[in-house]
Design a protein around this motif. Structure first.
Motif, PDB file in Angstrom:
ATOM      1  N   SER A 161      -1.624  33.507 -15.888  1.00  0.00           N
ATOM      2  CA  SER A 161      -1.136  33.410 -14.516  1.00  0.00           C
ATOM      3  C   SER A 161       0.286  33.979 -14.388  1.00  0.00           C
ATOM      4  O   SER A 161       1.019  33.642 -13.467  1.00  0.00           O
ATOM      5  N   THR A 162       0.608  34.882 -15.321  1.00  0.00           N
ATOM      6  CA  THR A 162       1.954  35.469 -15.365  1.00  0.00           C
ATOM      7  C   THR A 162       2.368  36.055 -14.023  1.00  0.00           C
ATOM      8  O   THR A 162       3.481  35.833 -13.555  1.00  0.00           O
ATOM      9  N   VAL A 163       1.469  36.817 -13.400  1.00  0.00           N
ATOM     10  CA  VAL A 163       1.826  37.550 -12.183  1.00  0.00           C
ATOM     11  C   VAL A 163       1.828  36.617 -10.967  1.00  0.00           C
ATOM     12  O   VAL A 163       2.620  36.792 -10.046  1.00  0.00           O
ATOM     13  N   VAL A 199      -3.377  27.114 -18.869  1.00  0.00           N
ATOM     14  CA  VAL A 199      -2.721  28.205 -18.155  1.00  0.00           C
ATOM     15  C   VAL A 199      -1.714  28.821 -19.107  1.00  0.00           C
ATOM     16  O   VAL A 199      -1.051  28.115 -19.870  1.00  0.00           O
ATOM     17  N   MET A 200      -1.660  30.149 -19.094  1.00  0.00           N
ATOM     18  CA  MET A 200      -0.775  30.873 -20.002  1.00  0.00           C
ATOM     19  C   MET A 200       0.160  31.748 -19.176  1.00  0.00           C
ATOM     20  O   MET A 200      -0.213  32.251 -18.107  1.00  0.00           O
ATOM     21  N   HIS A 201       1.401  31.885 -19.642  1.00  0.00           N
ATOM     22  CA  HIS A 201       2.351  32.805 -19.017  1.00  0.00           C
ATOM     23  C   HIS A 201       3.066  33.614 -20.077  1.00  0.00           C
ATOM     24  O   HIS A 201       3.435  33.064 -21.131  1.00  0.00           O
ATOM     25  N   VAL A 209      14.860  37.658 -21.984  1.00  0.00           N
ATOM     26  CA  VAL A 209      14.223  36.706 -22.901  1.00  0.00           C
ATOM     27  C   VAL A 209      12.784  37.157 -23.130  1.00  0.00           C
ATOM     28  O   VAL A 209      12.095  37.513 -22.177  1.00  0.00           O
ATOM     29  N   ILE A 210      12.332  37.104 -24.394  1.00  0.00           N
ATOM     30  CA  ILE A 210      10.905  37.232 -24.695  1.00  0.00           C
ATOM     31  C   ILE A 210      10.404  35.826 -24.997  1.00  0.00           C
ATOM     32  O   ILE A 210      10.944  35.146 -25.881  1.00  0.00           O
ATOM     33  N   ALA A 211       9.388  35.372 -24.248  1.00  0.00           N
ATOM     34  CA  ALA A 211       8.880  34.009 -24.431  1.00  0.00           C
ATOM     35  C   ALA A 211       7.481  33.902 -23.848  1.00  0.00           C
ATOM     36  O   ALA A 211       7.090  34.708 -22.991  1.00  0.00           O
ATOM     37  N   SER A 238       7.442  46.429 -18.524  1.00  0.00           N
ATOM     38  CA  SER A 238       7.695  45.017 -18.231  1.00  0.00           C
ATOM     39  C   SER A 238       7.698  44.779 -16.727  1.00  0.00           C
ATOM     40  O   SER A 238       7.475  45.718 -15.932  1.00  0.00           O
ATOM     41  N   LEU A 239       7.933  43.539 -16.331  1.00  0.00           N
ATOM     42  CA  LEU A 239       7.828  43.159 -14.925  1.00  0.00           C
ATOM     43  C   LEU A 239       8.486  41.806 -14.717  1.00  0.00           C
ATOM     44  O   LEU A 239       8.823  41.109 -15.673  1.00  0.00           O
ATOM     45  N   GLY A 240       8.690  41.470 -13.445  1.00  0.00           N
ATOM     46  CA  GLY A 240       9.117  40.118 -13.100  1.00  0.00           C
ATOM     47  C   GLY A 240      10.611  39.877 -13.129  1.00  0.00           C
ATOM     48  O   GLY A 240      11.051  38.754 -12.887  1.00  0.00           O
TER      49      GLY A 240
HETATM   50  C1  LIG Z   1       3.900  40.834 -20.590  1.00  0.00           C
HETATM   51  C2  LIG Z   1       2.595  40.174 -20.437  1.00  0.00           C
HETATM   52  C3  LIG Z   1       1.970  39.540 -21.516  1.00  0.00           C
HETATM   53  C4  LIG Z   1       2.563  39.562 -22.910  1.00  0.00           C
HETATM   54  O1  LIG Z   1       3.760  38.827 -22.961  1.00  0.00           O
HETATM   55  P1  LIG Z   1       4.964  39.144 -23.965  1.00  0.00           P
HETATM   56  O2  LIG Z   1       5.980  38.112 -23.591  1.00  0.00           O
HETATM   57  O3  LIG Z   1       5.403  40.555 -23.742  1.00  0.00           O
HETATM   58  O4  LIG Z   1       4.444  38.954 -25.351  1.00  0.00           O
HETATM   59  C5  LIG Z   1       0.771  38.902 -21.285  1.00  0.00           C
HETATM   60  N1  LIG Z   1       0.200  38.894 -20.064  1.00  0.00           N
HETATM   61  C6  LIG Z   1       0.758  39.498 -19.006  1.00  0.00           C
HETATM   62  C7  LIG Z   1       0.074  39.460 -17.684  1.00  0.00           C
HETATM   63  C8  LIG Z   1       1.979  40.166 -19.159  1.00  0.00           C
HETATM   64  O5  LIG Z   1       2.523  40.781 -18.105  1.00  0.00           O
END
Ligand SMILES: *Cc1c(COP(=O)(O)O)cnc(C)c1O
Length: 385
Positions: free
Chosen positions: A181-183, A199-201, A213-215, A335-337
Motif C-alpha cells: 500500500s506504498t502508493v 499491509v506492507m510499505h 531514509v531507506i525503510a 523513487s517516489l513519495g
Molecule cells: C520502492 C518500492 C518498494 C521497495 O522498497 P525499498 O524501500 O526501495 O526497498 C516496494 N514497493 C513499492 C510500491 C515501492 O514503490
C-alpha cells in the motif's frame, strides 16, 4: 471528561505528536535517538527493561512502529531495513514451499525477486491481473495457494485492485492476503480495515517523505503464528531498521497527512491538465473518471487518489525520453513519495517481463506549486521528438 484521551484521538493527531510520548529523564517532547547495541543485565540475570541486544529491534524503531500501528489500525507493525526486506520477509515467513499469487502490475524489483529467489526457495509463483477478481479467483488454488500478494495502486500503471473482494477470495481458499500500500499511504487506504491480513510499505517513500531514509514496514491485522514468523525472519536475517533511520521516519510521519493530501491534490490537477495536452496520448491516474480502476478507487481510497501518475507521450519512446531530458524543475530520478517532484522513463528501469509501455513517463508529484510543475512539463513536452 468523556471522549478524552488517546483512545479517542484521530490517527493524524497521534501521528502529529508521535503519540505524545515524553522522555521521562528530561521531559523532552521529541523522542531521543537510542543508538546503543547492548543493555545492562539485571543482577539476578533478567532483562526487565525488555531489551538485550540491538538486532531484534531497538527503542527508537519500536516508537516508530507504535505510530505506524495506530495509523494503519494494525495489531502491530514491524520496521525493516528496506521495503524489499519487508516484502521478502512475508515470503520467507511461509513455513513450506507454497503457491503464491501476485499482481502482474507491481513494483518491478519485487516481481523480479518473486520470479527468481522465491522460485529458488521452492515456491510456485503465478502473476495474475488482480484488477479482475474473476481472473484472480480462477488462478487461486484452494488449500495450495498460501499467499496472495497485491499492490494497489500498482506501479507504474496505477492499476486498482479491490482489496475487500480479493480478501474474501483469499480467505475462502485458505490464503493470506498481503497488500503493498506504498502508493496509497494509510491516509487514503487502510487495507487491514478492508480485510487484508498484512499491509506492507516501502517507508522510503511517503511515510518518511523526504528522500533521505531507506525503510520498510509490515503490519498485521492480528497476533498469531504467521506474524511471529515474520518477526522471527526479521531477527534471524538481521533485517531490522536502524535507530537513526527510525528517528528520521518518526519525524517524517508527523507531517504525513498534510504532505500527501497536498501532493494528491496537485496530482489530480496535473492529471486533469495533462489529459487535455496535445502531446500526451494518455494519462494514467486513478482519480480520472476514464481510468479503468476509478470506480473501485472511489470506494477504496478516501480523501485522495495518491500522488503518482504516468503519462504516455505521443511519438513513442524517443519522444518520452526527450521530454524527460528537457525538464528543469522536475528531478530526473527514480523513487517516489518525496517532497520534490520526480520524473522517470520507467521502461528504462524495468527491463524484461515488464508491463510498462516504452512511451511512459512516471511522475511523483511533490510539494512544489502545481502551476510551476505544470509549466515545466508543458515546456518539456512542447518541442516534439
Ligand atoms: C520502492 C518500492 C518498494 C521497495 O522498497 P525499498 O524501500 O526501495 O526497498 C516496494 N514497493 C513499492 C510500491 C515501492 O514503490
Amino acid at each position: 471528561m468523556p471522549n478524552q484521551g488517546p483512545a479517542n484521538w484521530k490517527p493524524s493527531t497521534l501521528a502529529a505528536q508521535a503519540l505524545g510520548l515524553i522522555e521521562p529523564a528530561t521531559k523532552a517532547v521529541v523522542a531521543p535517538l537510542h543508538l546503543t547495541t547492548t543493555f545492562i543485565r539485571d543482577a539476578d540475570n533478567q532483562y526487565r527493561a525488555g531489551y538485550a541486544y540491538g538486532r531484534p529491534d531497538n527503542a527508537t524503531t519500536r516508537h516508530a512502529e507504535a505510530v505506524l500501528a495506530v495509523i494503519e489500525k494494525a495489531h502491530e507493525a514491524a520496521l525493516f531495513a528496506s521495503g524489499m526486506a519487508a516484502a521478502t520477509a512475508i515470503v520467507l515467513s511461509l513455513s513450506e514451499p507454497s503457491h503464491i499469487l501476485a499482481s502482474e502490475v507491481m513494483y518491478w524489483a519485487f516481481r523480479h525477486w518473486l520470479r527468481t529467489e522465491a522460485v529458488r526457495l521452492g515456491h510456485k509463483v503465478d502473476f495474475v491481473d488482480s484488477t479482475d477478481p474473476a481472473a484472480l479467483s480462477a488462478a487461486i488454488k484452494p488449500g495450495t495457494t498460501k499467499l496472495v500478494y497485491i499492490e494497489t495502486p500498482g506501479n507504474p500503471l496505477w492499476t486498482i485492485s479491490d482489496i475487500a473482494a480479493i480478501a474474501a477470495l483469499a480467505h475462502d481458499a485458505g490464503a493470506l492476503l498481503a497488500v503493498d500500500s506504498t502508493v496509497a499511504t494509510p491516509i487514503f487506504t487502510r487495507p487491514l480495515e478492508l480485510g487484508a491480513d498484512l499491509v506492507m510499505h516501502s517507508a522510503s517513500k511517503y511515510l518518511n517523505g523526504h528522500s533521505d531514509v531507506i525503510a520498510g514496514m509490515v503490519a498485521t491485522a492480528r497476533a498469531g503464528e504467521a506474524w511471529d514468523r515474520i518477526k522471527a525472519v526479521r531477527t534471524q536475517f538481521g533485517a531490522v531498521l536502524g535507530p537513526f533511520e527510525a528517528w528520521l521516519l518518526l519525524r517524517g510521519l508527523r507531517t504525513l497527512e498534510v504532505r500527501v493530501k497536498r501532493q494528491a491534490a496537485s496530482a489530480m490537477l496535473l492529471a486533469t491538465r495533462l489529459a487535455n495536452h496535445g502531446r500526451v496520448a494518455q494519462v494514467l491516474y486513478p482519480g480520472l473518471p476514464e481510468h479503468s480502476g476509478h470506480d473501485v478507487a472511489q470506494r477504496q481510497m478516501r480523501g485522495g487518489f495518491g500522488a503518482m501518475l504516468s503519462v504516455r507521450v505521443k511519438g513513442g519512446e524517443s519522444a518520452a525520453i526527450a521530454a524527460a531530458a528537457r525538464v528543469q524543475l522536475w528531478k530526473r530520478a527514480t523513487s517516489l513519495g518525496g517532497v520534490e517532484s520526480l520524473i522517470e522513463h520507467r521502461a528504462s528501469v524495468e527491463g524484461a517481463n515488464s508491463p510498462c509501455p516504452p512511451d511512459l513517463l512516471r511522475l511523483s508529484v511533490g510539494l512544489e506549486d502545481p502551476d510551476d510543475l505544470m509549466r515545466d512539463l508543458d515546456q518539456a513536452l512542447m518541442h516534439g521528438p
